[in-house]
Design an enzyme around this catalytic site. Structure first.
Site, PDB file in Angstrom:
ATOM      1  N   GLU A   1     125.210  65.630  17.512  1.00 19.82           N
ATOM      2  CA  GLU A   1     123.856  65.688  18.110  1.00 19.82           C
ATOM      3  C   GLU A   1     122.840  66.109  17.053  1.00 19.82           C
ATOM      4  O   GLU A   1     121.729  65.586  17.001  1.00 19.82           O
ATOM      5  CB  GLU A   1     123.821  66.664  19.286  1.00 19.82           C
ATOM      6  CG  GLU A   1     124.634  66.232  20.491  1.00 19.82           C
ATOM      7  CD  GLU A   1     124.301  64.836  20.976  1.00 19.82           C
ATOM      8  OE1 GLU A   1     123.111  64.500  21.066  1.00 19.82           O
ATOM      9  OE2 GLU A   1     125.247  64.069  21.253  1.00 19.82           O
TER      10      GLU A   1
ATOM     11  N   TRP B   1     121.835  63.196  15.266  1.00 15.28           N
ATOM     12  CA  TRP B   1     120.884  62.295  15.950  1.00 15.28           C
ATOM     13  C   TRP B   1     119.456  62.654  15.527  1.00 15.28           C
ATOM     14  O   TRP B   1     118.591  61.802  15.398  1.00 15.28           O
ATOM     15  CB  TRP B   1     121.011  62.411  17.479  1.00 15.28           C
ATOM     16  CG  TRP B   1     122.007  61.450  18.067  1.00 15.28           C
ATOM     17  CD1 TRP B   1     123.253  61.743  18.497  1.00 15.28           C
ATOM     18  CD2 TRP B   1     121.818  60.034  18.305  1.00 15.28           C
ATOM     19  NE1 TRP B   1     123.862  60.606  18.974  1.00 15.28           N
ATOM     20  CE2 TRP B   1     123.002  59.549  18.878  1.00 15.28           C
ATOM     21  CE3 TRP B   1     120.770  59.153  18.083  1.00 15.28           C
ATOM     22  CZ2 TRP B   1     123.169  58.212  19.230  1.00 15.28           C
ATOM     23  CZ3 TRP B   1     120.926  57.809  18.445  1.00 15.28           C
ATOM     24  CH2 TRP B   1     122.113  57.350  19.010  1.00 15.28           C
TER      25      TRP B   1
ATOM     26  N   TRP C   1     104.637  45.212  31.548  1.00 10.95           N
ATOM     27  CA  TRP C   1     104.445  46.509  32.209  1.00 10.95           C
ATOM     28  C   TRP C   1     103.425  46.382  33.320  1.00 10.95           C
ATOM     29  O   TRP C   1     102.606  45.453  33.312  1.00 10.95           O
ATOM     30  CB  TRP C   1     103.940  47.555  31.197  1.00 10.95           C
ATOM     31  CG  TRP C   1     104.808  47.753  29.996  1.00 10.95           C
ATOM     32  CD1 TRP C   1     104.501  47.414  28.710  1.00 10.95           C
ATOM     33  CD2 TRP C   1     106.121  48.320  29.955  1.00 10.95           C
ATOM     34  NE1 TRP C   1     105.544  47.742  27.874  1.00 10.95           N
ATOM     35  CE2 TRP C   1     106.550  48.304  28.611  1.00 10.95           C
ATOM     36  CE3 TRP C   1     106.980  48.847  30.918  1.00 10.95           C
ATOM     37  CZ2 TRP C   1     107.795  48.772  28.200  1.00 10.95           C
ATOM     38  CZ3 TRP C   1     108.217  49.323  30.511  1.00 10.95           C
ATOM     39  CH2 TRP C   1     108.606  49.289  29.181  1.00 10.95           C
TER      40      TRP C   1
ATOM     41  N   ASN D   1     118.542  67.410  28.418  1.00  3.64           N
ATOM     42  CA  ASN D   1     118.619  66.064  27.833  1.00  3.64           C
ATOM     43  C   ASN D   1     118.996  64.991  28.855  1.00  3.64           C
ATOM     44  O   ASN D   1     118.396  63.914  28.898  1.00  3.64           O
ATOM     45  CB  ASN D   1     119.623  66.047  26.679  1.00  3.64           C
ATOM     46  CG  ASN D   1     119.757  64.660  26.080  1.00  3.64           C
ATOM     47  OD1 ASN D   1     118.781  64.105  25.597  1.00  3.64           O
ATOM     48  ND2 ASN D   1     120.944  64.094  26.142  1.00  3.64           N
TER      49      ASN D   1
ATOM     50  N   TRP E   1     106.657  52.841  28.055  1.00  5.56           N
ATOM     51  CA  TRP E   1     107.345  54.033  27.564  1.00  5.56           C
ATOM     52  C   TRP E   1     106.390  54.950  26.807  1.00  5.56           C
ATOM     53  O   TRP E   1     106.561  56.176  26.795  1.00  5.56           O
ATOM     54  CB  TRP E   1     108.558  53.658  26.701  1.00  5.56           C
ATOM     55  CG  TRP E   1     108.254  52.799  25.492  1.00  5.56           C
ATOM     56  CD1 TRP E   1     108.244  51.432  25.464  1.00  5.56           C
ATOM     57  CD2 TRP E   1     107.916  53.235  24.166  1.00  5.56           C
ATOM     58  NE1 TRP E   1     107.921  50.998  24.198  1.00  5.56           N
ATOM     59  CE2 TRP E   1     107.725  52.080  23.382  1.00  5.56           C
ATOM     60  CE3 TRP E   1     107.767  54.470  23.554  1.00  5.56           C
ATOM     61  CZ2 TRP E   1     107.381  52.122  22.023  1.00  5.56           C
ATOM     62  CZ3 TRP E   1     107.424  54.532  22.208  1.00  5.56           C
ATOM     63  CH2 TRP E   1     107.232  53.368  21.463  1.00  5.56           C
TER      64      TRP E   1
ATOM     65  N   TRP F   1     112.530  57.917  23.450  1.00  5.73           N
ATOM     66  CA  TRP F   1     111.840  57.036  24.409  1.00  5.73           C
ATOM     67  C   TRP F   1     112.177  55.578  24.121  1.00  5.73           C
ATOM     68  O   TRP F   1     112.408  54.787  25.031  1.00  5.73           O
ATOM     69  CB  TRP F   1     110.324  57.277  24.389  1.00  5.73           C
ATOM     70  CG  TRP F   1     109.967  58.433  25.274  1.00  5.73           C
ATOM     71  CD1 TRP F   1     109.798  59.741  24.891  1.00  5.73           C
ATOM     72  CD2 TRP F   1     109.793  58.409  26.696  1.00  5.73           C
ATOM     73  NE1 TRP F   1     109.536  60.522  25.983  1.00  5.73           N
ATOM     74  CE2 TRP F   1     109.514  59.738  27.107  1.00  5.73           C
ATOM     75  CE3 TRP F   1     109.851  57.410  27.669  1.00  5.73           C
ATOM     76  CZ2 TRP F   1     109.290  60.077  28.444  1.00  5.73           C
ATOM     77  CZ3 TRP F   1     109.628  57.744  28.999  1.00  5.73           C
ATOM     78  CH2 TRP F   1     109.351  59.063  29.373  1.00  5.73           C
TER      79      TRP F   1
HETATM   80  C1  LIG Z   1     113.029  60.709  26.694  1.00  3.82           C
HETATM   81  C2  LIG Z   1     113.523  61.758  25.730  1.00  3.82           C
HETATM   82  C3  LIG Z   1     112.607  62.467  24.941  1.00  3.82           C
HETATM   83  C4  LIG Z   1     113.058  63.424  24.021  1.00  3.82           C
HETATM   84  N1  LIG Z   1     112.135  64.096  23.268  1.00  3.82           N
HETATM   85  C5  LIG Z   1     112.565  65.016  22.358  1.00  3.82           C
HETATM   86  C6  LIG Z   1     111.632  65.733  21.574  1.00  3.82           C
HETATM   87  O1  LIG Z   1     110.417  65.545  21.645  1.00  3.82           O
HETATM   88  N2  LIG Z   1     112.125  66.678  20.716  1.00  3.82           N
HETATM   89  C7  LIG Z   1     113.462  66.906  20.570  1.00  3.82           C
HETATM   90  O2  LIG Z   1     113.849  67.766  19.772  1.00  3.82           O
HETATM   91  N3  LIG Z   1     114.366  66.208  21.280  1.00  3.82           N
HETATM   92  C8  LIG Z   1     113.960  65.282  22.171  1.00  3.82           C
HETATM   93  N4  LIG Z   1     114.889  64.592  22.917  1.00  3.82           N
HETATM   94  C9  LIG Z   1     116.327  64.738  22.602  1.00  3.82           C
HETATM   95  C10 LIG Z   1     117.067  65.812  23.398  1.00  3.82           C
HETATM   96  O3  LIG Z   1     116.794  65.702  24.763  1.00  3.82           O
HETATM   97  C11 LIG Z   1     116.734  67.232  22.943  1.00  3.82           C
HETATM   98  O4  LIG Z   1     116.851  67.344  21.543  1.00  3.82           O
HETATM   99  C12 LIG Z   1     117.698  68.224  23.602  1.00  3.82           C
HETATM  100  O5  LIG Z   1     117.596  68.147  24.995  1.00  3.82           O
HETATM  101  C13 LIG Z   1     117.381  69.614  23.128  1.00  3.82           C
HETATM  102  O6  LIG Z   1     118.192  70.535  23.788  1.00  3.82           O
HETATM  103  P1  LIG Z   1     119.235  71.387  22.990  1.00  3.82           P
HETATM  104  O7  LIG Z   1     118.588  71.996  21.790  1.00  3.82           O
HETATM  105  O8  LIG Z   1     119.856  72.296  23.978  1.00  3.82           O
HETATM  106  O9  LIG Z   1     120.258  70.277  22.501  1.00  3.82           O
HETATM  107  P2  LIG Z   1     121.770  70.389  22.011  1.00  3.82           P
HETATM  108  O10 LIG Z   1     122.590  69.517  22.892  1.00  3.82           O
HETATM  109  O11 LIG Z   1     122.206  71.789  21.864  1.00  3.82           O
HETATM  110  O12 LIG Z   1     121.718  69.648  20.577  1.00  3.82           O
HETATM  111  C14 LIG Z   1     121.518  70.350  19.351  1.00  3.82           C
HETATM  112  C15 LIG Z   1     120.345  69.752  18.606  1.00  3.82           C
HETATM  113  O13 LIG Z   1     120.592  68.392  18.263  1.00  3.82           O
HETATM  114  C16 LIG Z   1     119.376  67.646  18.345  1.00  3.82           C
HETATM  115  N5  LIG Z   1     119.520  66.624  19.386  1.00  3.82           N
HETATM  116  C17 LIG Z   1     120.256  66.693  20.523  1.00  3.82           C
HETATM  117  N6  LIG Z   1     120.158  65.532  21.212  1.00  3.82           N
HETATM  118  C18 LIG Z   1     119.346  64.736  20.497  1.00  3.82           C
HETATM  119  C19 LIG Z   1     118.854  63.411  20.694  1.00  3.82           C
HETATM  120  N7  LIG Z   1     119.212  62.669  21.746  1.00  3.82           N
HETATM  121  N8  LIG Z   1     118.025  62.897  19.770  1.00  3.82           N
HETATM  122  C20 LIG Z   1     117.666  63.615  18.675  1.00  3.82           C
HETATM  123  N9  LIG Z   1     118.096  64.872  18.439  1.00  3.82           N
HETATM  124  C21 LIG Z   1     118.932  65.421  19.335  1.00  3.82           C
HETATM  125  C22 LIG Z   1     118.286  68.625  18.725  1.00  3.82           C
HETATM  126  O14 LIG Z   1     117.628  69.058  17.553  1.00  3.82           O
HETATM  127  C23 LIG Z   1     119.055  69.739  19.404  1.00  3.82           C
HETATM  128  O15 LIG Z   1     118.408  70.985  19.342  1.00  3.82           O
HETATM  129  C24 LIG Z   1     114.455  63.641  23.867  1.00  3.82           C
HETATM  130  C25 LIG Z   1     115.360  62.937  24.671  1.00  3.82           C
HETATM  131  C26 LIG Z   1     114.900  62.013  25.591  1.00  3.82           C
HETATM  132  C27 LIG Z   1     115.898  61.258  26.427  1.00  3.82           C
END
Ligand SMILES: Cc1cc2nc3c(=O)[nH]c(=O)nc-3n(C[C@H](O)[C@H](O)[C@H](O)COP(=O)(O)OP(=O)(O)OC[C@H]3O[C@@H](n4cnc5c(N)ncnc54)[C@H](O)[C@@H]3O)c2cc1C
Length: 468
Positions: free
Chosen positions: A273, A276, A304, A339, A357, A380
């Site tokens: 993650e 990502w 749209w 997430n 989106w 997105w």
């Molecule tokens: C529509 C949408 C919009 C989002 N917008 C953002 C945003 O503006 N900023 C943001 O940081 N994340 C965003 N995310 C990705 C993700 O939802 C969040 O990073 C995550 O929920 C953060 O929670 P966590 O730190 O507990 O994640 P954890 O599951 O603990 O993951 C650890 C770290 O990995 C990174 N990460 C995890 N999932 C993703 C992912 N899918 N894409 C990229 N990095 C990821 C983050 O930095 C996160 O803190 C988005 C996801 C979706 C579906």
């Protein structure tokens, strides 16, 4: 005494494992500067929730260093500060937003004009965008081979401890943080943020420790459960650079080793993650219009149906689908959303409501404390099916089934949608099917089956070029 140097803080609001700051501290007394730049990013200037976080993060950093706060265009502000302090050099951490390359060049020019050295460091990412390439020398558009190459590079460097610097201000006026006017005024919509978050480096480290102790075990399975606390909640801390990805990576590896293999699956999933995030930043670096334009150009013609009223119902969490509404209300109340629920709410807006989106991306930009130019845009576009390595458009989440799978007892919904508190678990994701549905909760604003068919017709029209 050496001439002072200026440390320009950006999204690197920490004192440990900070390559630019470690180098600055070795060069001379350090003048710590933060500049609020609302001009260069244009419409991507920080949103409301980000500003709330930034205020508190700067307050935390300001307790440890004599921060010099300014607002304006960094190249102009820094030119003036270099002149006034006769600093010999500027140090800063590289950023990857689409406008940053040019901004950093202008800052370098300002340093040259002032006769000061300009030193740019990495530290926000584990891997610089130039360093991860396909066999053909291109950037990656698919995540799995990208992550394979990243893992193949071996362990990232070891994280460094807290810097030991001589701090200075060289007569610069120390202005109050309140002058930046980052906090909401009236109404104060951020009252629910304080109990949830501790912005700043100490808060980031505490969050990481708590996650490694309580969340990591079971992460691979539990991360999708909206009712459980299995994720790290580190995203805003990482976004503001209050903790480095090296610190997160290293601490995770150490926790995995200490558990003797018990955490391998969970740890690997978590580190993937984190990658990502790297993937998203590489994309936005290589494709500067990524936050606005679909990566797959054919999606620019998507039919749209922009509708402000539908958008507002989604924003307020009044769609009539409990899991969607819980997510949107959690977002408004706390500045964060799980997430899995981000995926469900985004899919609902894009596919059930046929809203572009970019409208959802902007709402998230304003309301998320972790609003991030790379992760937000990439996610997105992923949901919309128009991004690099995206989920196919025709995969349309059923919000009822998603709710039943990832919030099986309805605990998450009940926390955020009080109108449904008395609904039995088996009906919580479909309250409209009850004999007497709660009167205070709206019926679904669209029928799932019809909305799904409409979305698929729109997608088919995109492919054939006919109107749906
Ligand atoms: C529509 C949408 C919009 C989002 N917008 C953002 C945003 O503006 N900023 C943001 O940081 N994340 C965003 N995310 C990705 C993700 O939802 C969040 O990073 C995550 O929920 C953060 O929670 P966590 O730190 O507990 O994640 P954890 O599951 O603990 O993951 C650890 C770290 O990995 C990174 N990460 C995890 N999932 C993703 C992912 N899918 N894409 C990229 N990095 C990821 C983050 O930095 C996160 O803190 C988005 C996801 C979706 C579906």
């Amino acid at each position: 005494m050496n001439a002072p140097v200026i440390m320009w803080f950006r999204q690197d609001l920490r004192l440990s494992d900070h390559p630019a700051l470690h180098a600055a501290a070795a060069a001379g007394p350090v003048i710590p500067v933060f500049i609020l730049d609302d001009e260069t990013p244009g419409e991507w200037r920080w949103g409301g929730a980000s500003r709330w976080w930034l205020h508190h993060s700067l307050a935390a950093l300001g307790k440890d260093v004599p921060l010099v706060l300014r607002r304006g265009r960094p190249e102009a502000v820094l030119a003036a500060l270099l002149r006034k302090t006769q600093a010999s050099a500027l140090y800063f951490t590289r950023d990857y937003a689409p406008w940053s390359g040019k901004l950093e060049q202008r800052v370098k020019d300002a340093c040259d004009a002032a006769g000061a050295a300009c030193h740019r460091y990495g530290g926000f990412l584990l891997h610089e965008p130039e360093s991860v390439r396909t066999g053909a020398g291109d950037y990656f558009k698919v995540y799995t081979p990208f992550s394979r190459v990243c893992f193949g590079k071996g362990e990232p460097r070891a994280a460094k401890g807290t810097v030991s610097a001589t701090w200075a201000t060289h007569g610069l006026e120390r202005r109050s943080l309140d002058n930046l006017r980052l906090l909401p005024t009236q109404p104060n919509w951020a009252t629910g943020f304080g109990p949830v978050w501790q912005p700043g480096e100490a808060g980031a480290k505490a969050r990481l420790v708590r996650f490694l102790e309580d969340g990591l075990k079971g992460y691979a399975e539990g991360r999708d459960r909206t009712d459980l606390a299995h994720t790290s909640q580190l995203s805003a801390h990482l976004h503001w650079g209050e903790i480095s990805p090296y610190q997160v990576w290293q601490a995770t590896r150490q926790a995995m080793e200490a558990a003797g293999g018990v955490l391998d699956r969970d740890g690997e999933k978590f580190l993937k993650e984190v990658l990502w995030r790297e993937f998203a930043y590489h994309l936005v670096h290589h494709v500067p219009n990524f936050p606005e334009q679909p990566f797959r150009p054919e999606f620019a013609a998507f039919p749209w149906r922009p509708d402000d009223k539908a958008l507002a119902r989604w924003q307020r969490g009044e769609t009539g689908y409990p899991i969607v509404d819980a997510g949107m209300r959690e977002l408004w109340a706390t500045g964060i959303m799980h997430n899995r629920v981000r995926m469900i709410t985004a899919s609902f807006l894009i596919k059930h409501l046929l809203q572009p989106w970019q409208a959802g991306e902007r709402w998230f930009w304003d309301t998320l404390v972790d609003a991030d130019i790379g992760n937000n845009a990439a996610s997105w576009q992923w949901v919309a099916g128009c991004g690099a390595d995206a989920s196919p458009y025709f995969r349309i989440f059923n919000p009822v089934l998603q709710g039943e799978k990832f919030d099986p007892r309805g605990d998450y919904v009940k926390r955020w949608v009080p109108e449904l508190r008395d609904v039995p678990a088996e009906m919580i994701h479909r309250p409209w099917e009850m004999t007497l549905p709660p009167k205070s909760y709206p019926p679904p604003m669209v029928d799932h089956a019809r909305a799904r068919a409409r979305a698929l017709a729109a997608f088919a029209a995109l492919k054939t070029g006919e109107s749906p």
